[in-house]
Design a protein around this motif. Structure first.
Motif, PDB file in Angstrom:
ATOM      1  N   PRO A 179       0.788  -1.249   0.000  1.00 41.91           N
ATOM      2  CA  PRO A 179       0.000   0.000   0.000  1.00 41.91           C
ATOM      3  C   PRO A 179       0.815   1.292   0.000  1.00 41.91           C
ATOM      4  O   PRO A 179       0.322   2.323  -0.483  1.00 41.91           O
ATOM      5  CB  PRO A 179      -0.828  -0.131   1.272  1.00 41.91           C
ATOM      6  CG  PRO A 179      -0.973  -1.596   1.487  1.00 41.91           C
ATOM      7  CD  PRO A 179       0.319  -2.191   1.039  1.00 41.91           C
ATOM      8  N   ASP A 180       2.047   1.271   0.514  1.00 43.68           N
ATOM      9  CA  ASP A 180       2.814   2.522   0.606  1.00 43.68           C
ATOM     10  C   ASP A 180       3.845   2.666  -0.510  1.00 43.68           C
ATOM     11  O   ASP A 180       4.742   3.508  -0.440  1.00 43.68           O
ATOM     12  CB  ASP A 180       3.523   2.583   1.969  1.00 43.68           C
ATOM     13  CG  ASP A 180       2.535   2.471   3.116  1.00 43.68           C
ATOM     14  OD1 ASP A 180       1.507   3.175   3.083  1.00 43.68           O
ATOM     15  OD2 ASP A 180       2.775   1.657   4.031  1.00 43.68           O
ATOM     16  N   THR A 184       0.226   0.123  -7.882  1.00 42.73           N
ATOM     17  CA  THR A 184      -0.678  -1.002  -7.687  1.00 42.73           C
ATOM     18  C   THR A 184      -0.463  -1.998  -8.807  1.00 42.73           C
ATOM     19  O   THR A 184       0.329  -1.771  -9.718  1.00 42.73           O
ATOM     20  CB  THR A 184      -2.143  -0.547  -7.675  1.00 42.73           C
ATOM     21  OG1 THR A 184      -2.984  -1.651  -7.305  1.00 42.73           O
ATOM     22  CG2 THR A 184      -2.566  -0.027  -9.024  1.00 42.73           C
ATOM     23  N   LYS A 417      -8.114   4.463  -9.931  1.00 42.08           N
ATOM     24  CA  LYS A 417      -6.894   4.996  -9.337  1.00 42.08           C
ATOM     25  C   LYS A 417      -5.934   3.855  -9.081  1.00 42.08           C
ATOM     26  O   LYS A 417      -6.295   2.679  -9.110  1.00 42.08           O
ATOM     27  CB  LYS A 417      -7.191   5.704  -8.007  1.00 42.08           C
ATOM     28  CG  LYS A 417      -8.007   6.977  -8.128  1.00 42.08           C
ATOM     29  CD  LYS A 417      -8.189   7.611  -6.755  1.00 42.08           C
ATOM     30  CE  LYS A 417      -9.006   8.881  -6.821  1.00 42.08           C
ATOM     31  NZ  LYS A 417      -9.197   9.499  -5.484  1.00 42.08           N
ATOM     32  N   THR A 418      -4.718   4.228  -8.830  1.00 43.52           N
ATOM     33  CA  THR A 418      -3.730   3.262  -8.392  1.00 43.52           C
ATOM     34  C   THR A 418      -3.214   3.696  -7.030  1.00 43.52           C
ATOM     35  O   THR A 418      -2.938   4.885  -6.816  1.00 43.52           O
ATOM     36  CB  THR A 418      -2.561   3.190  -9.384  1.00 43.52           C
ATOM     37  OG1 THR A 418      -1.992   4.485  -9.553  1.00 43.52           O
ATOM     38  CG2 THR A 418      -3.025   2.663 -10.719  1.00 43.52           C
ATOM     39  N   SER A 421      -6.987  -0.481  -4.672  1.00 43.82           N
ATOM     40  CA  SER A 421      -7.736  -0.407  -3.419  1.00 43.82           C
ATOM     41  C   SER A 421      -8.230   1.016  -3.142  1.00 43.82           C
ATOM     42  O   SER A 421      -9.141   1.211  -2.340  1.00 43.82           O
ATOM     43  CB  SER A 421      -6.863  -0.893  -2.255  1.00 43.82           C
ATOM     44  OG  SER A 421      -5.673  -0.127  -2.176  1.00 43.82           O
ATOM     45  N   GLU A 422      -7.642   2.014  -3.817  1.00 45.56           N
ATOM     46  CA  GLU A 422      -8.076   3.395  -3.634  1.00 45.56           C
ATOM     47  C   GLU A 422      -9.020   3.860  -4.743  1.00 45.56           C
ATOM     48  O   GLU A 422      -9.431   5.014  -4.766  1.00 45.56           O
ATOM     49  CB  GLU A 422      -6.859   4.311  -3.573  1.00 45.56           C
ATOM     50  CG  GLU A 422      -5.943   4.021  -2.390  1.00 45.56           C
ATOM     51  CD  GLU A 422      -4.749   4.963  -2.341  1.00 45.56           C
ATOM     52  OE1 GLU A 422      -4.708   5.882  -3.189  1.00 45.56           O
ATOM     53  OE2 GLU A 422      -3.882   4.778  -1.473  1.00 45.56           O
ATOM     54  N   SER A 423      -9.366   2.952  -5.662  1.00 41.55           N
ATOM     55  CA  SER A 423     -10.280   3.306  -6.754  1.00 41.55           C
ATOM     56  C   SER A 423     -11.707   3.420  -6.226  1.00 41.55           C
ATOM     57  O   SER A 423     -12.068   2.857  -5.189  1.00 41.55           O
ATOM     58  CB  SER A 423     -10.230   2.246  -7.852  1.00 41.55           C
ATOM     59  OG  SER A 423      -8.967   2.208  -8.457  1.00 41.55           O
ATOM     60  N   THR A 424     -12.503   4.159  -6.987  1.00 41.27           N
ATOM     61  CA  THR A 424     -13.931   4.228  -6.706  1.00 41.27           C
ATOM     62  C   THR A 424     -14.628   3.098  -7.443  1.00 41.27           C
ATOM     63  O   THR A 424     -14.498   2.969  -8.671  1.00 41.27           O
ATOM     64  CB  THR A 424     -14.512   5.571  -7.170  1.00 41.27           C
ATOM     65  OG1 THR A 424     -13.833   6.622  -6.474  1.00 41.27           O
ATOM     66  CG2 THR A 424     -15.993   5.637  -6.897  1.00 41.27           C
ATOM     67  N   SER A 510      -9.780  -3.366   0.020  1.00 39.29           N
ATOM     68  CA  SER A 510      -9.692  -1.932   0.303  1.00 39.29           C
ATOM     69  C   SER A 510      -9.931  -1.750   1.788  1.00 39.29           C
ATOM     70  O   SER A 510      -9.984  -2.722   2.547  1.00 39.29           O
ATOM     71  CB  SER A 510     -10.738  -1.175  -0.516  1.00 39.29           C
ATOM     72  OG  SER A 510     -12.044  -1.537  -0.114  1.00 39.29           O
ATOM     73  N   SER A 511     -10.093  -0.516   2.191  1.00 37.00           N
ATOM     74  CA  SER A 511     -10.327  -0.250   3.622  1.00 37.00           C
ATOM     75  C   SER A 511     -11.697  -0.719   4.076  1.00 37.00           C
ATOM     76  O   SER A 511     -11.932  -0.879   5.274  1.00 37.00           O
ATOM     77  CB  SER A 511     -10.177   1.249   3.893  1.00 37.00           C
ATOM     78  OG  SER A 511     -11.105   1.981   3.100  1.00 37.00           O
TER      79      SER A 511
END
Length: 856
Positions: A179-180, A184, A417-418, A421-424, A510-511
């Motif tokens: 994740p950091d 992705t 997004k990349t 996991s941060e995509s909508t 994702s979160s």
């Protein structure tokens, strides 16, 4: 030269040759030497920490912990290695395991204290890199009691999760941007299990992952797995993937042989084996630029263009069928146009065509579509599909598709997004009708044609009746249940991987939720997720259901398009396809492929008339057989009745002819005795003697009659015993000596009363003839069974006779011959004057059925 000296020189020469041979073997592969593209290089030959970095920044590995063992034998020529198949506590397979690890710092710490120094570099100026190592496994990954087998990682606590290069327990080699990392995607490929590079626990392997630095392009990651002593002259490519962006350069805990993410003092991914020659480079190295390739065969990596090559084939046509599949299985297409049509087996089929523009048209701008039709099935023109898909299929009891809804994705979704996991994730809903013949529902998430690359993720999949959308009947829709779900190689309950490279199908989160994702960076393979459930006939059949999910995708559909036709039955078909640019046809010949689905037997013109005729014939045959059984039953009954009647007649005849005469004789003798008693009492005693003798003969005759009709004597053994008694009775009051030649054990044959009766009387007739005509002599009675034939011989050495001068009727032989003829046998008489007489009786022994009833 003395012999002892010669022997010493010979032994010395052999030893020297052996040492030279060993030295040559050990130097066949030599350790790496740092070159301009080397960022870090650890030979791991030291007996203890620190382990020297031969790269320009010299980041030595200072901490060897949790039972890691240095100074282990490595591949010949590579010095020593470190074994990480050890731990100092915790539960194998859980996050509390404290496995062996080598890190850049002197101590493991919770936080930034064990993070690598800020000067550490792990990619080149354009973001490209190569991570590699030499490894040897102690056990198969599936048998390892660990979460995964980490080779090289930069992982840690807080915001330090960068990447992990490791082997999954399921047999996948993976590179995961964490994740950091600022990126992705990733790469995952199945490690070979057959062939020269098959995974095993006795050989050393070279493993590598390369990234070419071309972000926002597909297939920019490559994974290699090569056996060192295979003789390979280039690295063995096993798969690839896509990194959406260059790694951002953030730093974490650098570790070899494990992860150094100190979560409750745990290092839970120890490598179950040995590791040596770890190298990090600033570019994507060429397939030949590795230590197992001889130096003169290596291609300088800076001259290597790692972008995927165009493998489209060209044969002068606008379009080409790259593959035709029937029910998912490829079929061979005719070599020449105009040859005999392709013939497919009978049945209801799904026909798929993979179509591709020829290479000279691949680069034309504005190329938009391929359209196709199938004459004889669907006359309308349709667009060929391109991209990845989510397909809902209803199957009948024979697993045939009876309803389908296919959702295709291409390009990028809103909110992509990349990292993914941060995509909508956007909502999507599709209807699906379930016919009355439906029995199962299959859902497949497919990466499409082999040259389609990118990412396609779905989450929160739900199925519900259109009239009751609040209640979903799809199990495990939130992917909460399954195995190893925190790893991309995890398997949610109810789902299975499939395709040419199952590693394309992964699990991510994702979160807020987990999701299924296709990470396809390999242009020659495809993969899919598949799940099936049974339908409830009382609830689902004949209804329309609502399929809802959330999705996010970034898909690159290349040259291959797919066209599918469901439920194609028997008939003749012609498939046609044309290409369009900006909605206009491209000049040139159409793509045409004719094929034929053979009709089933029930669909052929002669089938029903033939079936009707066969049915009538079988019915007539059944009637005939039934009538025949009835007739046979009647014949059997008549035979039994006739047999009983014949026995009654025979018994009546015997009683009349034999017993009646004897009783009459008794009566006459008794009357004469009465007369003599009054007239001459002296003669009374003589008549009384005759009367007693006649009574005894009457009793014997009665016994003969009872023996002939009693079923308990219906065996060959009883017949043999009876003939012996008859002979003893016949010759009892005479001077004739009778000898017997009868086996002590005879075959177990069942004989009818009529058969026994005829044999008994025939033998008795022959014996009485000896008494009457042979004179003083010796008699032999023999019995033999061979070839299902009963043979009886009565032979004497008496006076004999001349058969030519004797009337058989007068000699009482006519009845004897007649009785044997009635049994289907024969009677043979051999005699001459002064040389005795031989009577040979022969008759076939009846079978079991014949003894009861000759009618089958």
């Amino acid at each position: 030269m003395p012999f002892s000296l010669f022997l010493r020189l010979a032994l010395f020469s052999v030893a020297l040759c052996g040492q030279l041979f060993v030295a040559a073997a050990e130097t066949a592969i030599a350790p790496y030497q740092a070159d301009p593209h080397t960022l870090h290089l650890w030979h791991l030959d030291e007996a203890k920490a620190p382990f020297r970095d031969e790269g320009p920044t010299q980041t030595d590995m200072l901490g060897l912990f949790n039972g890691a063992r240095p100074s282990q034998n490595s591949y010949p020529g590579l010095g020593k290695a470190i074994s990480f198949n050890h731990n100092v506590g915790g539960t194998p397979g859980n996050s509390d395991l404290m496995g062996a690890v080598l890190i850049a710092k002197e101590e493991l710490a919770e936080g930034a204290a064990d993070r690598v120094d800020s000067s550490f570099q792990y990619f080149g100026e354009d973001g490209a890199f190569t991570f590699e190592a030499v490894v040897k496994l102690d056990q198969h990954p599936s048998e390892a009691e660990v979460i995964a087998l980490s080779i090289l990682s930069m992982d840690g606590e807080d915001n330090e999760r960068i990447f992990n290069f490791r082997i999954e327990r399921q047999g996948f080699l993976t590179f995961n941007p964490l994740p950091d990392s600022g990126s992705t995607g990733g790469a995952m490929a199945t490690i070979p299990t057959v062939g020269p590079h098959a995974l095993n626990t006795k050989d050393w392997f070279h493993v590598a992952v390369t990234y070419n630095g071309r972000e926002e392009t597909s297939a920019n990651l490559r994974l290699y797995w090569t056996r060192l002593d295979s003789g390979a002259t280039e690295a063995n490519l096993i798969g690839g993937g896509t990194l959406s962006n260059d790694l951002n350069g953030r730093l974490g805990d650098l570790a070899i042989g494990n992860e150094a993410r100190n979560h409750f003092n745990a290092e839970a991914e120890p490598f179950c084996g040995n590791i040596d020659e770890v190298r990090i480079s600033s570019l994507a190295r060429h397939e030949t630029d590795y230590l197992f390739v001889p130096g003169e065969m290596r291609v300088p990596s800076e001259k290597f263009d790692p972008s995927p090559s165009n493998k489209a084939r060209s044969d002068g046509k606008i379009l080409t069928i790259t593959e035709m599949r029937v029910d998912g299985k490829p079929v061979a297409l005719p070599d020449r146009p105009g040859s005999s049509p392709l013939t497919l087996p009978p049945g209801i089929h799904r026909i798929d065509f993979d179509l591709q523009f020829n290479s000279q048209l691949q680069s034309l701008s504005g190329l938009s579509d391929i359209r196709c039709q199938m004459e004889g099935f669907d006359e309308s023109w349709r667009n060929a599909d391109a991209g990845m898909s989510l397909t809902f299929q209803v199957l009948d009891a024979q697993d045939r598709i009876v309803s389908q809804n296919r959702h295709l994705v291409n390009g990028s979704s809103d909110g992509w997004k990349t990292p993914i996991s941060e995509s909508t994730f956007g909502p999507r809903a599709e209807p699906l009708f379930i016919p009355l013949t439906g029995r199962k529902l299959r859902i497949s998430l497919d990466s499409g044609p082999p040259d389609t690359t990118g990412n396609f993720a779905i989450s929160q999949l739900n199925l519900s009746l259109a009239s009751d959308s609040a209640n979903s009947f799809w199990p495990n829709s939130n992917l909460a249940d399954g195995e190893n779900l925190d790893s991309p190689a995890g398997v949610p309950r109810g789902w299975t991987r499939s395709g040419g490279d199952p590693a394309i199908a992964q699990v991510d989160r994702s979160s807020t939720s987990r999701f299924l994702v296709l990470v396809d960076g390999e242009q020659s393979k495809s993969g899919s997720w598949i799940s099936e459930i049974d339908l409830d006939p009382e609830i689902h059949l004949g209804k329309t259901i609502s399929c809802t999910w959330k999705e996010s995708y970034n898909v690159f559909a290349k040259g291959v398009h797919q066209s599918s036709f469901l439920n194609v039955s028997s008939g003749d078909y012609v498939f046609r396809a044309v290409g369009l640019i900006n909605g206009e046809l491209i000049d040139g010949p159409d793509l045409v492929q004719a094929f034929r689905v053979r009709p089933a037997l029930s669909e052929r013109a002669w089938f029903w008339p033939a079936l009707t005729s066969a049915t009538v014939a079988l019915f007539a045959l059944a009637l005939f057989r039934h009538a025949r059984r009835l007739n046979r039953r009647r014949l059997r009954q008549m035979w039994f009745e006739n047999a009983i009647e014949q026995d009654r007649i025979r018994i009546a005849r015997d009683m009349h002819d034999d017993l009646g005469n004897r009783i009459c004789f008794l009566r006459m003798t008794a009357a004469r005795a009465k007369e003599e008693a009054e007239r001459d009492p002296a003669k009374l005693k003589q008549h009384l003697g005759k009367l007693g003798a006649s009574a005894r003969e009457l009793v014997n005759a009665m016994n003969e009659l009872v023996w002939a009709v009693d079923p308990k004597y219906d065996t060959l053994d009883h017949l043999a015993s009876h003939l012996t008694r008859v002979a003893e009775d016949v010759f009892g009051d005479s001077t004739i000596l009778c000898r017997f030649d009868i086996p002590s054990r005879v075959p177990d044959y069942v004989l009818g009363s009529d058969y026994r009766h005829h044999i008994s009387l025939a033998v008795k007739e022959a014996l009485y003839n000896v008494v009457k005509h042979a004179g003083p002599c010796e008699v032999h009675l023999s019995l033999d069974c061979s070839d299902d034939q009963l043979n009886i011989e009565v032979r004497d050495n008496g006076c004999g006779f001349d058969p030519k001068q004797t009337d058989p009727i007068c000699n009482g032989l006519k009845n004897l011959v007649g009785r044997m003829k009635d049994l289907g046998g024969s009677c043979k008489i051999i005699s001459s004057l002064g040389k005795g007489t031989q009577v040979c009786l022969s008759a076939p022994l009846p079978t079991q059925d014949e003894s009861s009833c000759p009618i089958l």
